[in-house]
Design an enzyme around this catalytic site. Structure first.
Site, PDB file in Angstrom:
ATOM      1  N   HIS A   1      -2.058  39.311  26.301  1.00 29.99           N
ATOM      2  CA  HIS A   1      -3.280  38.552  26.618  1.00 29.99           C
ATOM      3  C   HIS A   1      -3.096  37.742  27.895  1.00 29.99           C
ATOM      4  O   HIS A   1      -1.980  37.541  28.379  1.00 29.99           O
ATOM      5  CB  HIS A   1      -3.661  37.618  25.466  1.00 29.99           C
ATOM      6  CG  HIS A   1      -2.667  36.503  25.257  1.00 29.99           C
ATOM      7  ND1 HIS A   1      -1.415  36.711  24.722  1.00 29.99           N
ATOM      8  CD2 HIS A   1      -2.747  35.177  25.523  1.00 29.99           C
ATOM      9  CE1 HIS A   1      -0.766  35.560  24.656  1.00 29.99           C
ATOM     10  NE2 HIS A   1      -1.546  34.612  25.146  1.00 29.99           N
TER      11      HIS A   1
ATOM     12  N   ASP B   1      -4.345  33.845  29.074  1.00 25.68           N
ATOM     13  CA  ASP B   1      -4.784  32.671  28.324  1.00 25.68           C
ATOM     14  C   ASP B   1      -6.273  32.377  28.501  1.00 25.68           C
ATOM     15  O   ASP B   1      -6.781  32.283  29.632  1.00 25.68           O
ATOM     16  CB  ASP B   1      -3.960  31.442  28.728  1.00 25.68           C
ATOM     17  CG  ASP B   1      -2.527  31.563  28.218  1.00 25.68           C
ATOM     18  OD1 ASP B   1      -2.329  32.126  27.128  1.00 25.68           O
ATOM     19  OD2 ASP B   1      -1.614  31.113  28.928  1.00 25.68           O
TER      20      ASP B   1
ATOM     21  N   HIS C   1       0.738  38.129  29.156  1.00 21.40           N
ATOM     22  CA  HIS C   1       2.006  37.884  28.479  1.00 21.40           C
ATOM     23  C   HIS C   1       1.882  38.193  26.995  1.00 21.40           C
ATOM     24  O   HIS C   1       0.779  38.287  26.449  1.00 21.40           O
ATOM     25  CB  HIS C   1       2.505  36.455  28.720  1.00 21.40           C
ATOM     26  CG  HIS C   1       1.569  35.388  28.258  1.00 21.40           C
ATOM     27  ND1 HIS C   1       0.419  35.063  28.951  1.00 21.40           N
ATOM     28  CD2 HIS C   1       1.590  34.577  27.180  1.00 21.40           C
ATOM     29  CE1 HIS C   1      -0.211  34.100  28.319  1.00 21.40           C
ATOM     30  NE2 HIS C   1       0.467  33.775  27.222  1.00 21.40           N
TER      31      HIS C   1
ATOM     32  N   ARG D   1       2.797  23.583  25.313  1.00 20.54           N
ATOM     33  CA  ARG D   1       2.232  24.235  26.498  1.00 20.54           C
ATOM     34  C   ARG D   1       1.184  23.341  27.134  1.00 20.54           C
ATOM     35  O   ARG D   1       0.327  22.797  26.422  1.00 20.54           O
ATOM     36  CB  ARG D   1       1.583  25.567  26.113  1.00 20.54           C
ATOM     37  CG  ARG D   1       1.252  26.420  27.340  1.00 20.54           C
ATOM     38  CD  ARG D   1       0.562  27.712  26.956  1.00 20.54           C
ATOM     39  NE  ARG D   1      -0.872  27.564  27.017  1.00 20.54           N
ATOM     40  CZ  ARG D   1      -1.737  28.441  26.512  1.00 20.54           C
ATOM     41  NH1 ARG D   1      -1.301  29.531  25.892  1.00 20.54           N
ATOM     42  NH2 ARG D   1      -3.037  28.238  26.621  1.00 20.54           N
TER      43      ARG D   1
HETATM   44  C1  SIN Z   1       1.292  31.614  24.620  1.00 21.56           C
HETATM   45  O1  SIN Z   1       1.111  30.643  25.335  1.00 21.56           O
HETATM   46  O2  SIN Z   1       0.512  32.559  24.596  1.00 21.56           O
HETATM   47  C2  SIN Z   1       2.560  31.660  23.806  1.00 21.56           C
HETATM   48  C3  SIN Z   1       3.641  32.250  24.610  1.00 21.56           C
HETATM   49  C4  SIN Z   1       4.957  32.159  23.921  1.00 21.56           C
HETATM   50  O3  SIN Z   1       5.036  31.513  22.849  1.00 21.56           O
HETATM   51  O4  SIN Z   1       5.928  32.713  24.432  1.00 21.56           O
END
Ligand code: SIN
Length: 309
Positions: A108, A110, A257, A272
């Site tokens: 995805h 973000d 990612h 995050r």
């Molecule tokens: C995310 O922000 O999508 C999670 C990424 C992760 O936990 O590595």
């Protein structure tokens, strides 16, 4: 306007690539301190060039992490992710033996359901499993560049709908808590021009993109299935093996990612901070690719990708 590629010489950071097409580890910077102008310019340049930059052995408070994010733009508030008390701009990323799902598991970009989706995300993990829990990154420049000319032409005429109801709290490992705002839905071009580098990037993702508009449902399903599979091509990837106190900073306009969940029931935990972006667009201006901050100024864009006023 004719622009030349000007490679920036780094004076305050050391850079080691993670793969030939995407990712670099950055050494020599303490992210808990406010960034000086030169270090900020070098980190921004490295983010534009490598699309995801990672750091080891960092000690940051939530306020430090938010200050780091604010160097790059206003902070984004997630519609439904869990946040630590008093920090609505911070997401809690936590998994342990009680999880039935984890956030970010699946390819995805973000919050692409937002009308102005995030430009970047800074994930800081304080606790990581002994092995596993890597994050994979896929370059959407590489994904676009690898398509044939007729397919590029087809995709450049299309827009897609990005939705979020299916991911709301409780549904996707975000936990059982009050959502921060309504579930957004937006229409974006299938191929976008990066506002800083001016490179074209594929901009559909399996997490949020539900349908390509203006074509038959069957055609949309087939095209999306092909594109989601294309994103999984290993040559477009790098993979980050976390350690305690590592940081990854990715450019959502250029990468997707996927957080691997192969470490159950171990703990993987951190926070995050997400940086606000602007509305995706596809430019017909075929300017040459630019990377360095010097080139960015020449191209008429400031360091955050906004047209100079
Ligand atoms: C995310 O922000 O999508 C999670 C990424 C992760 O936990 O590595």
């Amino acid at each position: 306007m004719l622009l030349r590629y000007i490679a920036m010489q780094y004076e305050t950071i050391a850079v080691k690539r993670l793969s030939p097409v995407i990712g670099a580890q950055i050494d020599g910077v303490d992210l808990s301190e406010p960034l000086g102008n030169q270090t900020f310019a070098e980190l921004h340049d490295a983010l534009m060039r490598f699309q995801v930059i990672v750091f080891r052995d960092q000690e940051m408070t939530l306020d430090d992490q938010k200050r780091l994010g604010r160097h790059f733009g206003d902070l984004h508030v997630h519609p439904f992710a869990k946040t630590p008390e008093g920090h609505p701009e911070v997401l809690t990323i936590h998994a342990d033996a009680s999880n039935k799902r984890v956030a970010g598991h699946g390819w995805h970009t973000d919050v692409s359901c937002d009308p102005e989706p995030p430009m970047g995300s800074i994930l800081y993990l304080k606790t990581t499993p002994e092995t596993g829990g890597d994050t994979m990154f896929s370059s959407m420049y590489a994904a676009y560049d690898a398509l044939s000319a007729p397919v590029k032409a087809l995709l450049e005429g299309l827009e897609a709908e990005h939705r979020s109801e299916h991911l709301a709290s409780g549904n996707a490992g975000h936990g059982d808590h009050k959502d921060q705002r309504d579930y957004p839905a937006s229409v974006h071009p299938v191929v976008r021009t990066h506002p800083v580098t001016r490179r074209k990037a594929l901009y559909v993702n399996a997490g949020f993109t539900r349908r390509i508009l203006g074509i038959e449902r069957k055609e949309s399903d087939a095209l999306l299935e092909f594109l989601f599979d294309h994103v999984r091509t290993p040559e477009f990837h790098c993979r980050f093996a976390w350690e305690d106190n590592s940081v990854a900073f990715w450019d959502n306009r250029a990468v997707q990612h996927h957080a691997l969940w192969d470490y159950y029931p171990q703990v993987r935990s951190g926070f995050r901070v997400t940086i606000q972006g602007d509305k995706p667009f596809l430019s017909t201006d075929e300017s040459p690719e630019v990377h360095s901050d010097t080139s960015l100024r020449l191209s008429g864009y400031d360091l955050k990708g906004r047209p100079d006023s």
